[in-house]
Write a protein that holds these residues in place. Sequence first.
Motif, short mmCIF file in Angstrom:
data_model
loop_
_atom_site.label_atom_id
_atom_site.label_comp_id
_atom_site.label_asym_id
_atom_site.label_seq_id
_atom_site.Cartn_x
_atom_site.Cartn_y
_atom_site.Cartn_z
N UNK A 6 0.83 -1.20 0.00
CA UNK A 6 0.00 0.00 0.00
C UNK A 6 0.86 1.24 0.00
N UNK A 7 0.27 2.33 -0.47
CA UNK A 7 0.98 3.60 -0.53
C UNK A 7 0.14 4.60 -1.29
N UNK A 8 0.74 5.73 -1.70
CA UNK A 8 0.00 6.69 -2.51
C UNK A 8 -0.32 6.07 -3.86
N UNK A 9 -1.61 6.05 -4.23
CA UNK A 9 -2.04 5.35 -5.44
C UNK A 9 -2.46 6.36 -6.50
N UNK A 10 -2.21 5.98 -7.75
CA UNK A 10 -2.60 6.86 -8.85
C UNK A 10 -4.11 7.07 -8.89
N UNK A 11 -4.88 6.09 -8.43
CA UNK A 11 -6.32 6.22 -8.41
C UNK A 11 -6.83 7.31 -7.50
N UNK A 12 -5.99 7.80 -6.59
CA UNK A 12 -6.38 8.86 -5.66
C UNK A 12 -5.87 10.23 -6.10
N UNK A 13 -5.16 10.28 -7.21
CA UNK A 13 -4.51 11.52 -7.61
C UNK A 13 -5.51 12.64 -7.88
N UNK A 14 -6.54 12.34 -8.66
CA UNK A 14 -7.51 13.38 -9.04
C UNK A 14 -8.27 13.86 -7.82
N UNK A 15 -8.69 12.93 -6.97
CA UNK A 15 -9.44 13.31 -5.77
C UNK A 15 -8.60 14.21 -4.88
N UNK A 16 -7.37 13.79 -4.64
CA UNK A 16 -6.50 14.57 -3.74
C UNK A 16 -6.17 15.93 -4.32
N UNK A 17 -5.90 15.97 -5.62
CA UNK A 17 -5.59 17.26 -6.25
C UNK A 17 -6.76 18.23 -6.13
N UNK A 18 -7.98 17.73 -6.31
CA UNK A 18 -9.15 18.59 -6.19
C UNK A 18 -9.33 19.10 -4.76
N UNK A 19 -9.08 18.23 -3.78
CA UNK A 19 -9.20 18.66 -2.38
C UNK A 19 -8.17 19.71 -2.02
N UNK A 20 -6.95 19.53 -2.53
CA UNK A 20 -5.90 20.51 -2.23
C UNK A 20 -6.25 21.86 -2.85
N UNK A 21 -6.77 21.83 -4.07
CA UNK A 21 -7.15 23.08 -4.71
C UNK A 21 -8.28 23.78 -3.96
N UNK A 22 -9.21 23.01 -3.39
CA UNK A 22 -10.39 23.59 -2.77
C UNK A 22 -10.16 23.96 -1.31
N UNK A 23 -9.50 23.08 -0.56
CA UNK A 23 -9.42 23.26 0.90
C UNK A 23 -8.01 23.55 1.41
N UNK A 24 -6.99 23.34 0.59
CA UNK A 24 -5.63 23.52 1.08
C UNK A 24 -5.06 22.20 1.60
N UNK A 25 -3.74 22.22 1.82
CA UNK A 25 -3.06 20.97 2.16
C UNK A 25 -3.39 20.47 3.56
N UNK A 26 -3.40 21.33 4.55
CA UNK A 26 -3.60 20.87 5.93
C UNK A 26 -5.01 20.32 6.13
#
Length: 880
Positions: A88-108
């Motif tokens: 397990x680890x950072x998966x490509x399948x989570x890339x789009x979801x995570x990128x959208x969250x960072x853009x909307x809510x920030x990293x923390x």
Amino acid sequence: MSACTPTRHDDANPKEHSHEPHSPPARPRGPRLAGADLSASIAVFLIALPLSLGIALATGAPLQAGLVAAAVGGVVVGRLGGAPLQVSGPAAGLTVVTAELIQRYGWRTTCAITVLAGLAQLGLGLLRVARTALAVSPAIVHGMLAGIGVTIAVAQLHIVLGGTPHSSVLLNLRDLPAQLAQVQTAAVAVSALTLALLLAWPRLPGRAGHLLRTVPAPLVAVTGATACAALLGFSLPKVDLPSWSSHALAGLPEGPVLGLIAAVLTITLVCSVQSLLGAVAVDKLVAARPELSARVGRADLDRELLGQGAANVVSGALGGLPIAGVAVRSTANVNAGAVSRNSTMLHGVLVVIAALLMVPVLELIPLASLAALVMAVGIQMVSLHHIRTVTRHREVLVYAVTTLGVVFLGVLQGVTLGIGMAVGVALHRLTRTRITHHDQEGVHHVRVRGQLTFLAVPRLSRTLHLVPQGAHAVVELDGSFMDHAAYESLQDWQSTQAAHGGTVELVARRTGVRIGEPTGAAGLHLDGGPGTPDTSGCRCHPWTPWRNHQCAIPETGTSDGPTGPGTTGDGAAPEDTGPSTQPPTQPSTLTDGLTALAAAAGTLTGPATPVAPGSPAAEGPATTGTTSTPTATRTAAPAGTGNGPGTSHQLARGISAFQRNTAPLVRGELARLAREGQQPSQLFLTCADSRLVTSMITSSGPGDLFVVRNVGNLVPPPGEESGDDSVAAAIEYAVDVLRVRSITVCGHSGCGAMQALLASDEGTARNTAQDTGQDSVETPLRRWLRHGGPSVARMADGSRPTARLAGRAAADAVEQLCLTNVIQQLEHLRAHDSVSRALRAGELELHGMYFHVGEAQAYLLAEGGEDEVFDHVGVADLSA
């Protein structure tokens, strides 16, 4: 016990125990690291390092977040998860979801969402609902991954060309022409080199290529591109890893509550489904290695969900990306020879060491090389194999809707659209019932294809009223479900037809349904239910389950008919309730025939050896010289009438059912076989017993098996005066002309030939002493059974190993001879010239097989062993 408690627990502070003098020495405690786990962990680490950095780059997160997620995924999930070999680890399948969250809510806040998603996974794991996640249609999962792959590839293409991507696919596509007009040559060159190495490295030919391919292609691609960029002096943006002291950790979530809840649900859904499907895929990889499957075992999905939840809590709290099972790393772990969870955990430790000690080396990597690596991963997520699979299962619409929804709306919205489309397709299939009517030679045929529900009642009623009153009608129900409304409509129409003198015949393809003769009140009735119609005419349709399969032949004696004495209400013979006081009737099975013929030949005299209940020999009639109670008593037909007037009708009905139901399904395949000729891969030599259906027990289709059947599955040895040219000719033709690759000799339980051989061997001395003259009469049966004499002698030879089934000895002498006979006939096979030549050339394999009829269980003779053991064949073996 908690679901996340390891199955083997090592006490950190072992207490000393006193042992008696005779006690064995205590085993050393503590984990042992196998060499295979060490090498596998290094291979996975070399793949995980560049991919983790690339995925972090694609999400817009700090690059350290990818390393944190890789380390936590390896150590935490590796220790607590239920799939020991899944990485397990950072998966490509989570890339789009995570990128959208960072853009909307920030990293923390994104880190806090990851923590909350981990807590949700822990709750789901405690509720033990992991298996429920597998109910999601594979078309939705593959569509979701394909949509994410397209989004990743389009975004990373901008970095490959030297630009900066947007957060939206539409914006990236809109600006792509402008980006192509401003291409940076250095970035494109580094990216092209990365892609070239990534594609070419796994295809290196020769022995040297085999050795080089042990180094993972992603590592070679990134290393080669980095070295070339440094040597050529390209000025490109590179990996920037700030000091760990400034690494941002999770903070309190900030934003609209509903938006945060949706984000948590999205992360939970994607992480859970991807991890659980990955665990199932790893199970299949492990099953392909029999020596590993017994040691590792199947994945505990609920425990795996708990492990993933704990890892996401830790990763989010430490400022890492969301974690899920990763197919690329898991496959590499299994293929590299990992044997335990230690390889997964050690790979996480190596990531920690690299993050602390290899920062100067990692900062030499150009971002364009990582972007090319991630873009290749995104393209691979759009799998042509998955597209062909969903197309074959007629779910391409679900796949396309999910993919487009993920690309243009988002992951949660796309998955929701996919689920809605899947439900709509299922309802459409449920309601799509085809009802046709045609008149053939005065008989009106109404065929219903599909499920018969209330939605189809109007069409059913209209079609049924096309049948004239008083006419003969045949209604074929080709479905597995009929609701009450449809049943009532059909029954009312039947009653109307009967009232006007018409006849209705119902033909169904449902398990456990008895179909009656054409009568005025014919109907569908469950087995044994009241009003069960006459079944003297065979209605056993081919290619359907065989529950209570009985095709009764009409009685021709003094019986009162199918419901008279000697039969049950449905025309079937009653169960055997004990020894019969009537003389034996005409044989109804192969075993009965052997018993009767052998008794007439004088081979079965005197009392037989008792047979234990439930033993294989007990499946057929007792091999005594007195009476026999067949399971389906049939009255002998008058002389000159064959099997009675009902058999020709039964034969014609069976052929008619084939032409109507089966022939349309197999006509295309049989036409192909007719054009190409027979090309079987196996010669299957088995007994003529009617209960052995060779194509069924071997899951073979037309043209796969070249079958030779005889009484007792005997192979007469060559070169004897009494040899049999029929079997020898079949062997020669199969090996020299058809070029089969294997020959299987298959025996079975309760074999009448083996019973006759045993009885003949026991009665030889008595027959010789009596010398009545009748015993010397040679019959075809007695001459044929002589070929089984070596099997009897082999069983009596105490110097040879005793044939047995894995886990138990033979149940009785009959089963012992059945097993021994298979081994002996294999020796006879090797004596044939064509077989021996093919064996020496390595073009042929011989297999021994035993089929227990009563248990429906197959056993294969272990290859290469001298113990003569027949191993159990189970479902796990088939999947391997």
